[in-house]
Motif scaffolding. Structure first.
Motif, PDB file in Angstrom:
ATOM      1  N   GLY A  84       5.705 -13.583 -16.133  1.00  0.00           N
ATOM      2  CA  GLY A  84       6.359 -14.884 -16.058  1.00  0.00           C
ATOM      3  C   GLY A  84       6.285 -15.503 -14.675  1.00  0.00           C
ATOM      4  N   ARG A  85       7.117 -16.502 -14.451  1.00  0.00           N
ATOM      5  CA  ARG A  85       7.097 -17.226 -13.186  1.00  0.00           C
ATOM      6  C   ARG A  85       7.478 -16.342 -12.011  1.00  0.00           C
ATOM      7  N   ILE A  86       6.799 -16.546 -10.909  1.00  0.00           N
ATOM      8  CA  ILE A  86       7.000 -15.724  -9.716  1.00  0.00           C
ATOM      9  C   ILE A  86       8.069 -16.342  -8.824  1.00  0.00           C
ATOM     10  N   SER A  87       9.082 -15.543  -8.491  1.00  0.00           N
ATOM     11  CA  SER A  87      10.163 -15.995  -7.619  1.00  0.00           C
ATOM     12  C   SER A  87       9.980 -15.560  -6.175  1.00  0.00           C
ATOM     13  N   VAL A  88       9.363 -14.381  -5.989  1.00  0.00           N
ATOM     14  CA  VAL A  88       9.257 -13.808  -4.650  1.00  0.00           C
ATOM     15  C   VAL A  88       7.871 -13.188  -4.477  1.00  0.00           C
ATOM     16  N   ILE A  89       7.261 -13.426  -3.326  1.00  0.00           N
ATOM     17  CA  ILE A  89       6.047 -12.713  -2.923  1.00  0.00           C
ATOM     18  C   ILE A  89       6.381 -11.896  -1.687  1.00  0.00           C
ATOM     19  N   VAL A  90       6.129 -10.585  -1.757  1.00  0.00           N
ATOM     20  CA  VAL A  90       6.285  -9.708  -0.601  1.00  0.00           C
ATOM     21  C   VAL A  90       4.882  -9.301  -0.163  1.00  0.00           C
ATOM     22  N   TRP A  91       4.471  -9.749   1.031  1.00  0.00           N
ATOM     23  CA  TRP A  91       3.126  -9.437   1.502  1.00  0.00           C
ATOM     24  C   TRP A  91       3.214  -8.269   2.476  1.00  0.00           C
ATOM     25  N   ASN A  92       2.885  -7.088   1.948  1.00  0.00           N
ATOM     26  CA  ASN A  92       2.990  -5.850   2.712  1.00  0.00           C
ATOM     27  C   ASN A  92       1.611  -5.291   3.066  1.00  0.00           C
ATOM     28  N   ALA A  93       0.559  -6.076   2.791  1.00  0.00           N
ATOM     29  CA  ALA A  93      -0.806  -5.632   3.056  1.00  0.00           C
ATOM     30  C   ALA A  93      -1.178  -5.892   4.505  1.00  0.00           C
ATOM     31  N   ALA A  94      -1.949  -4.972   5.093  1.00  0.00           N
ATOM     32  CA  ALA A  94      -2.396  -5.124   6.480  1.00  0.00           C
ATOM     33  C   ALA A  94      -3.757  -4.478   6.645  1.00  0.00           C
ATOM     34  N   SER A  95      -4.481  -4.895   7.672  1.00  0.00           N
ATOM     35  CA  SER A  95      -5.794  -4.329   7.978  1.00  0.00           C
ATOM     36  C   SER A  95      -5.693  -3.432   9.207  1.00  0.00           C
ATOM     37  N   TYR A  96      -6.333  -2.263   9.124  1.00  0.00           N
ATOM     38  CA  TYR A  96      -6.329  -1.322  10.243  1.00  0.00           C
ATOM     39  C   TYR A  96      -7.723  -1.153  10.844  1.00  0.00           C
ATOM     40  N   VAL A  97      -8.641  -2.054  10.506  1.00  0.00           N
ATOM     41  CA  VAL A  97      -9.983  -1.991  11.098  1.00  0.00           C
ATOM     42  C   VAL A  97      -9.929  -2.567  12.517  1.00  0.00           C
ATOM     43  N   GLY A  98     -11.004  -2.358  13.269  1.00  0.00           N
ATOM     44  CA  GLY A  98     -11.083  -2.931  14.606  1.00  0.00           C
ATOM     45  C   GLY A  98     -10.227  -2.209  15.612  1.00  0.00           C
ATOM     46  N   SER A  99     -10.299  -0.867  15.636  1.00  0.00           N
ATOM     47  CA  SER A  99      -9.494  -0.105  16.594  1.00  0.00           C
ATOM     48  C   SER A  99      -9.841  -0.477  18.030  1.00  0.00           C
ATOM     49  N   ASP A 100     -11.130  -0.744  18.274  1.00  0.00           N
ATOM     50  CA  ASP A 100     -11.577  -1.229  19.584  1.00  0.00           C
ATOM     51  C   ASP A 100     -12.496  -2.414  19.330  1.00  0.00           C
ATOM     52  N   LEU A 101     -12.062  -3.586  19.730  1.00  0.00           N
ATOM     53  CA  LEU A 101     -12.814  -4.805  19.428  1.00  0.00           C
ATOM     54  C   LEU A 101     -13.980  -5.036  20.384  1.00  0.00           C
ATOM     55  N   VAL A 102     -14.165  -4.145  21.346  1.00  0.00           N
ATOM     56  CA  VAL A 102     -15.231  -4.318  22.335  1.00  0.00           C
ATOM     57  C   VAL A 102     -16.435  -3.438  22.018  1.00  0.00           C
TER      58      VAL A 102
END
Length: 253
Positions: free
Chosen positions: A93-111
């Motif tokens: 049904g209709r969405i009341s709440v979005i919880v965005w718990n996703a994250a990226s762990y790439v790029g430990s050293d950007l250089v």
């Protein structure tokens, strides 16, 4: 392609409960948030990449008499996210709440490294921002109609203080810091844009580790879930800060 992986007829929201989408669902913050909202009569849509883990999680929630369904989703792929939101709307049904718990762990050293910078940055922003935006765009009419809430798991690495930057570099968290800082700015923009629509946008900014039971400079996931609920219920706090980076800052490099 998304797949609904819980086929029990009990997954469907036959009582027309308000629906919470938890993207980046897992056994820590995701589960605690599901139980926090589920205990208050919300149906839970669990979005994540790993089918078996999602299926087990849904069964555990159902055992606690929480209405729940699972959807295999790549939270960094906007098409996958939009398809998942459509499936949630169809099944729950209709969405009341979005919880965005996703994250990226790439790029430990950007250089250093041979990875294409555009590929790395696309992955970082894809999960932290693009997927979030895709979910909001697809659920926008629901969120307006329900006077809904968007809740984001933020990080203390989003701060611009040089000490914070040094912590990120020392611990090979450059990509994560970039993800959380860009996401925090996006959250502020979304708050300003969606406030006239009656949609609340709030971020729980966590510094340090998250672990069941908490501890020194460690945040209990139940405290994160409680903060999410308070933002949703009170609708006046744009940011809540939990934890501390003190221990990380004091560790030798």
């Amino acid at each position: 392609m998304n797949e609904t992986i819980s086929n029990s007829p009990h997954q469907w929201n036959t009582q027309e409960l308000p629906v919470v989408v938890i993207a980046g669902y897992g056994p820590s913050i995701g589960e605690s948030t599901a139980r926090q909202f589920g205990s208050k009569g919300y149906a839970i849509a669990c979005l994540g990449r790993t089918q078996n883990k999602l299926l087990d999680s849904v069964q555990e929630l159902k055992a606690s008499k929480i209405t729940a369904a699972a959807f295999v989703t790549d939270c960094g792929d906007t098409r996958s996210v939009k398809e998942a939101i459509q499936q949630v709307q169809s099944h729950l049904g209709r969405i009341s709440v979005i919880v965005w718990n996703a994250a990226s762990y790439v790029g430990s050293d950007l250089v250093t490294g041979n990875d294409d910078p555009s590929e790395i940055l696309n992955q970082i922003v894809g999960v932290g921002c693009a997927g979030l935006l895709a979910s909001i765009q697809e659920a926008y009419e629901d969120l307006k109609a329900m006077k809904g809430t968007i809740l984001i798991t933020g990080g203390g690495l989003s701060g611009y203080d040089q000490n914070v930057n040094q912590i990120a570099v020392n611990n090979s968290w450059m990509g994560l810091a970039f993800c959380k800082s860009s996401q925090r700015k996006l959250a502020g923009l979304l708050h300003a844009r969606l406030k006239p629509d009656g949609v609340m946008v709030g971020t729980v900014i966590i510094s340090g580790a998250v672990r069941v039971g908490g501890g020194l400079d460690v945040t209990d996931p139940d405290d994160v879930a409680t903060a999410f609920w308070e933002i949703h219920h009170s609708r006046h706090k744009q940011e809540v800060h939990l934890g501390s980076l003190t221990q990380l800052a004091s560790e030798p490099t």
